[in-house]
Design an enzyme around this catalytic site. Structure first.
Site, PDB file in Angstrom:
ATOM      1  N   GLY A  94     -80.021   6.847 -99.980  1.00  0.00           N
ATOM      2  CA  GLY A  94     -79.733   5.430-100.287  1.00  0.00           C
ATOM      3  C   GLY A  94     -78.097   4.718 -99.365  1.00  0.00           C
ATOM      4  N   CYS A  95     -78.031   3.907-100.856  1.00  0.00           N
ATOM      5  CA  CYS A  95     -76.169   3.774-100.730  1.00  0.00           C
ATOM      6  C   CYS A  95     -75.510   5.476-100.895  1.00  0.00           C
ATOM      7  CB  CYS A  95     -76.747   2.913-101.265  1.00  0.00           C
ATOM      8  SG  CYS A  95     -74.444   2.684-101.287  1.00  0.00           S
ATOM      9  N   PHE A  96     -74.987   5.246-100.162  1.00  0.00           N
ATOM     10  CA  PHE A  96     -73.824   6.902-100.547  1.00  0.00           C
ATOM     11  C   PHE A  96     -73.049   6.660-101.738  1.00  0.00           C
ATOM     12  CE2 PHE A  96     -71.056   6.036 -95.679  1.00  0.00           C
ATOM     13  CZ  PHE A  96     -70.495   4.718 -96.529  1.00  0.00           C
ATOM     14  N   TRP A  97     -72.681   5.583-101.780  1.00  0.00           N
ATOM     15  CA  TRP A  97     -71.839   5.535-103.115  1.00  0.00           C
ATOM     16  C   TRP A  97     -72.203   6.204-104.084  1.00  0.00           C
ATOM     17  CZ3 TRP A  97     -71.124  -1.066-102.254  1.00  0.00           C
ATOM     18  CH2 TRP A  97     -69.473  -1.047-100.895  1.00  0.00           C
ATOM     19  N   CYS A  98     -73.533   5.828-104.437  1.00  0.00           N
ATOM     20  CA  CYS A  98     -75.016   6.075-105.433  1.00  0.00           C
ATOM     21  C   CYS A  98     -74.253   7.184-105.669  1.00  0.00           C
ATOM     22  CB  CYS A  98     -75.594   4.746-105.806  1.00  0.00           C
ATOM     23  SG  CYS A  98     -75.779   3.650-105.689  1.00  0.00           S
TER      24      CYS A  98
END
Length: 174
Positions: free
Chosen positions: A9-13
């Site tokens: 998913g989102c790489f920030w997570c």
């Protein structure tokens, strides 16, 4: 040191989750798996490049086992959802593991099997060879620490961090 390239998913997570654990030496947001050179955030988000938002995690296996690093990955996102993580929809958010050699491929396949038992349903995570890792723009690196009160961080990232911390507390940073 070993490194894994993980798309969940989102790489920030993924980046925010891994920064909580001992033995994680580096966590770098980036892109891989696509067909264009020098992808950037805007082009990847368009869904036309084939790239996935990923995190390259470099870790010390004498501190945190490779299997645990992978189990954290499968705990911190929904690997049963195709091209989607919550409200983030598109092929750039697919669940994917990118291996650098045959040993990593085998580790990834074993982790996927463990995850199927944990989740109790089919895991859609793809396992593919790593061709090229493109580092994301600077403002994506360590996004959570730099923007802890942003709505996305509070609503989406915090629960993922809490779940991983709860399940792997023996590896938490002091």
């Amino acid at each position: 040191m070993q490194s894994f390239v993980l798309g969940g998913g989102c790489f920030w997570c993924i980046d925010a989750v891994y920064r909580n654990f001992q033995g994680i030496q580096e966590s770098t947001c980036g892109y891989t798996g696509g067909h264009t050179e020098n992808p950037d955030y805007r082009s990847v988000c368009s869904g036309t490049t084939g790239h996935v938002e990923v995190d390259r995690v470099v870790f010390d296996e004498s501190v945190i086992p490779a299997e645990t690093v992978l189990d954290i990955f499968f705990t911190s996102h929904d690997p049963t959802s195709w091209d989607r993580q919550g409200a983030d929809v598109g092929s750039q958010y697919r669940s994917a593991l990118y291996y650098e050699n045959e040993e990593q491929k085998q580790l990834f396949e074993a982790a996927k099997e463990r995850a199927e038992k944990l989740w109790g349903k089919e895991i859609v995570t793809v396992i593919e060879p790593l061709e090229k890792f493109w580092e994301a723009e600077d403002y994506h690196q360590n996004y959570y620490a730099n923007n802890p009160f942003a709505g996305y961080c509070q609503a989406i990232i915090n629960p993922k961090i809490s779940k991983a911390r709860q399940n792997y507390s023996e590896y938490l940073r002091g």
